[in-house]
Scaffold this active site. Structure first.
Site, short mmCIF file in Angstrom:
data_model
loop_
_atom_site.label_atom_id
_atom_site.label_comp_id
_atom_site.label_asym_id
_atom_site.label_seq_id
_atom_site.Cartn_x
_atom_site.Cartn_y
_atom_site.Cartn_z
N CYS A 1 40.64 41.89 50.31
CA CYS A 1 40.13 42.79 49.27
C CYS A 1 41.24 43.50 48.50
O CYS A 1 40.96 44.15 47.49
CB CYS A 1 39.17 43.80 49.86
SG CYS A 1 37.65 43.04 50.41
N HIS B 1 38.52 50.05 45.01
CA HIS B 1 37.84 48.84 45.48
C HIS B 1 36.39 49.18 45.84
O HIS B 1 36.12 50.17 46.54
CB HIS B 1 38.58 48.30 46.71
CG HIS B 1 37.87 47.15 47.36
ND1 HIS B 1 37.44 46.05 46.64
CD2 HIS B 1 37.52 46.93 48.65
CE1 HIS B 1 36.85 45.21 47.48
NE2 HIS B 1 36.88 45.72 48.69
N ASN C 1 30.31 44.02 46.86
CA ASN C 1 31.74 43.85 47.08
C ASN C 1 32.14 42.43 46.67
O ASN C 1 31.83 41.47 47.37
CB ASN C 1 32.06 44.12 48.56
CG ASN C 1 33.54 43.99 48.87
OD1 ASN C 1 34.32 43.52 48.05
ND2 ASN C 1 33.91 44.40 50.08
O1 UT7 Z 1 36.10 45.16 51.42
C1 UT7 Z 1 36.75 44.97 52.63
C2 UT7 Z 1 36.61 46.12 53.47
N1 UT7 Z 1 35.25 46.27 53.92
C3 UT7 Z 1 34.74 47.46 53.98
O2 UT7 Z 1 35.37 48.41 53.58
C4 UT7 Z 1 33.40 47.61 54.63
C5 UT7 Z 1 33.46 48.72 55.62
N2 UT7 Z 1 32.26 48.92 56.38
C6 UT7 Z 1 31.09 49.33 55.85
O3 UT7 Z 1 30.95 49.46 54.66
C7 UT7 Z 1 30.00 49.72 56.79
O4 UT7 Z 1 30.50 49.77 58.11
C8 UT7 Z 1 28.76 48.78 56.77
C9 UT7 Z 1 28.02 48.93 55.46
C10 UT7 Z 1 29.20 47.35 56.96
C11 UT7 Z 1 27.80 49.16 57.87
O5 UT7 Z 1 27.43 50.53 57.76
P1 UT7 Z 1 27.56 51.51 59.01
O6 UT7 Z 1 27.07 52.81 58.57
O7 UT7 Z 1 28.99 51.44 59.50
O8 UT7 Z 1 26.55 50.88 60.02
P2 UT7 Z 1 26.81 50.37 61.51
O9 UT7 Z 1 27.49 49.05 61.51
O10 UT7 Z 1 27.43 51.48 62.29
O11 UT7 Z 1 25.32 50.19 62.01
C12 UT7 Z 1 24.42 51.28 62.11
C13 UT7 Z 1 23.04 50.75 62.48
C14 UT7 Z 1 23.11 49.79 63.66
O12 UT7 Z 1 21.94 49.98 64.43
P3 UT7 Z 1 22.00 50.86 65.77
O13 UT7 Z 1 23.03 50.21 66.65
O14 UT7 Z 1 22.41 52.23 65.33
O15 UT7 Z 1 20.62 50.76 66.26
C15 UT7 Z 1 23.06 48.43 63.02
O16 UT7 Z 1 22.52 47.44 63.85
O17 UT7 Z 1 22.49 50.01 61.38
C16 UT7 Z 1 22.14 48.68 61.84
N3 UT7 Z 1 22.38 47.75 60.74
C17 UT7 Z 1 21.47 47.50 59.78
N4 UT7 Z 1 20.22 47.95 59.60
C18 UT7 Z 1 19.56 47.50 58.50
C19 UT7 Z 1 23.52 47.05 60.46
N5 UT7 Z 1 23.34 46.33 59.35
C20 UT7 Z 1 22.09 46.59 58.91
C21 UT7 Z 1 21.33 46.16 57.80
N6 UT7 Z 1 20.09 46.64 57.65
N7 UT7 Z 1 21.83 45.30 56.89
#
Ligand code: UT7
Length: 332
Positions: free
Chosen positions: A116, A256, A286
């Site tokens: 990225c 970004h 993204n």
């Molecule tokens: O461009 C390159 C660099 N990339 C980035 O900068 C991306 C960085 N990361 C992020 O933007 C975020 O971490 C994500 C958007 C990928 C995820 O958001 P988050 O707030 O970090 O969520 P998480 O992975 O901590 O998951 C929270 C909850 C989990 O459920 P539990 O364990 O709390 O029950 C996940 O299973 O949300 C659940 N979850 C979803 N729920 C609905 C994960 N993905 C989804 C989804 N829809 N698509």
């Protein structure tokens, strides 16, 4: 003799027609519009549906948009750099094909990949070629067909990424406009948290791996998120301090577009007013190497000659950094 600086003098962009909305994703994986919007800021992304078309298709369209807008002769372009994490092929560069297709027959060309941060690092490379005085027209294209490495059964990644491309032209400037300073860093110990593991030279692609989807991008979102928030804000802050800039003298943040929460955290650390923060993540998601040029393409009409623009990015590798650029023209 005054120092030659490297200025952006034209911008172009292209996104494919097909719109993949949060509502459509709801029918594909266990997710919902409310979760995606509140956690990422994304509403829709563009997807290049045609299997026969790769990243070069996007890059060519963006470059042609720039060439038409600027009215330049492609034969005057001396170097074409394609910043991408999803090249058309492993061994033949996407940039060479792109250069030929746009008629840049007097140019040399190469790809560069810093995930990225590819376009951000590409700005540094393109500007360096200009600053030496050896080249006068460098075309930098950020392009990615992320849909080619995304598993549309994995809700952790498929809601985030989209396809697109943007192009900028770097030319010499003697008014001290253009690239002013950069702070760029890499930390390879972070590569395990964001990668497409199989299909490269270290992990062969087998039938079993292919069946399991091991060739798709994997991301441990939470770890990447934490590192992105810290490092993007830190890099931008360092650039501000080093150049005696502050919330009043910075005109724009072009960050970004990975997650609206990461962009907000960076802007808050810089104490920037929301109207100075470029945002289009809701439309495109993204697009990896394309987010920064798509942003400046969308905001081109609002940018004024002399504006202080801070670029910032973080991505797989890990690679990150910030660039301070003085905008060089008023759009017509
Ligand atoms: O461009 C390159 C660099 N990339 C980035 O900068 C991306 C960085 N990361 C992020 O933007 C975020 O971490 C994500 C958007 C990928 C995820 O958001 P988050 O707030 O970090 O969520 P998480 O992975 O901590 O998951 C929270 C909850 C989990 O459920 P539990 O364990 O709390 O029950 C996940 O299973 O949300 C659940 N979850 C979803 N729920 C609905 C994960 N993905 C989804 C989804 N829809 N698509």
């Amino acid at each position: 003799m005054s120092k030659i600086s490297a200025a952006i003098t034209a911008v172009g962009a292209y996104v494919p027609e097909y719109v993949l909305t949060n509502q459509i994703l709801e029918t594909m994986v266990d997710t919902n519009d409310e979760w995606i919007t509140s956690r990422t800021g994304i509403k829709e992304r563009r997807i290049l549906k045609d299997d026969g078309k790769g990243t070069s298709y996007l890059a060519i369209k963006a470059a042609q948009d720039l060439i038409n807008k600027k009215g330049i002769d492609p034969k005057d372009i001396e170097l074409v750099i394609v910043a991408t994490a999803t090249p058309d092929m492993k061994a033949a560069s996407t940039a060479s094909f792109t250069a030929s297709e746009i008629g840049a027959t007097n140019a040399f060309s190469f790809d560069m990949d810093a995930a990225c941060s590819s376009f951000l690092f590409g700005m540094s490379v393109a500007a360096s070629y200009i600053e030496t005085g050896r080249y006068k027209n460098v075309l930098l294209i950020g392009a990615d067909k992320m849909s080619s490495i995304i598993n549309y059964k994995d809700r952790a990644t498929c809601i985030i990424f989209g396809d697109g491309a943007g192009a900028v032209l770097f030319e010499p400037n003697e008014e001290n406009l253009g690239l002013q300073d950069e702070y760029l860093r890499s930390d390879g110990t972070g590569r395990e948290f964001l990668q497409a593991t199989y299909g490269g030279s270290s992990h062969a692609l087998t039938h079993d791996i292919l069946d399991e989807g091991g060739h798709y991008a994997f991301q441990e979102g939470r770890t990447v998120f934490k590192n992105a928030v810290f490092n993007m804000a830190d890099a931008a802050e360092k650039i501000l301090k080093r150049n005696n800039l502050n919330k009043d003298t910075v005109d724009w943040l072009a960050a970004h577009q990975a997650n609206k929460r990461i962009i907000d955290a960076t802007a808050n650390r810089m104490e920037l007013a929301p109207e100075k923060v470029m945002i289009n993540i809701e439309k495109y998601g993204n697009t990896t190497s394309a987010t920064l040029p798509l942003l400046i393409n969308d905001y081109e009409s609002q940018l004024k000659k002399g504006d202080n623009v801070i670029f910032a990015a973080f991505g797989g590798g890990f690679n990150w950094g910030s660039i301070y650029l003085k905008w060089a023209y008023n759009s017509k």
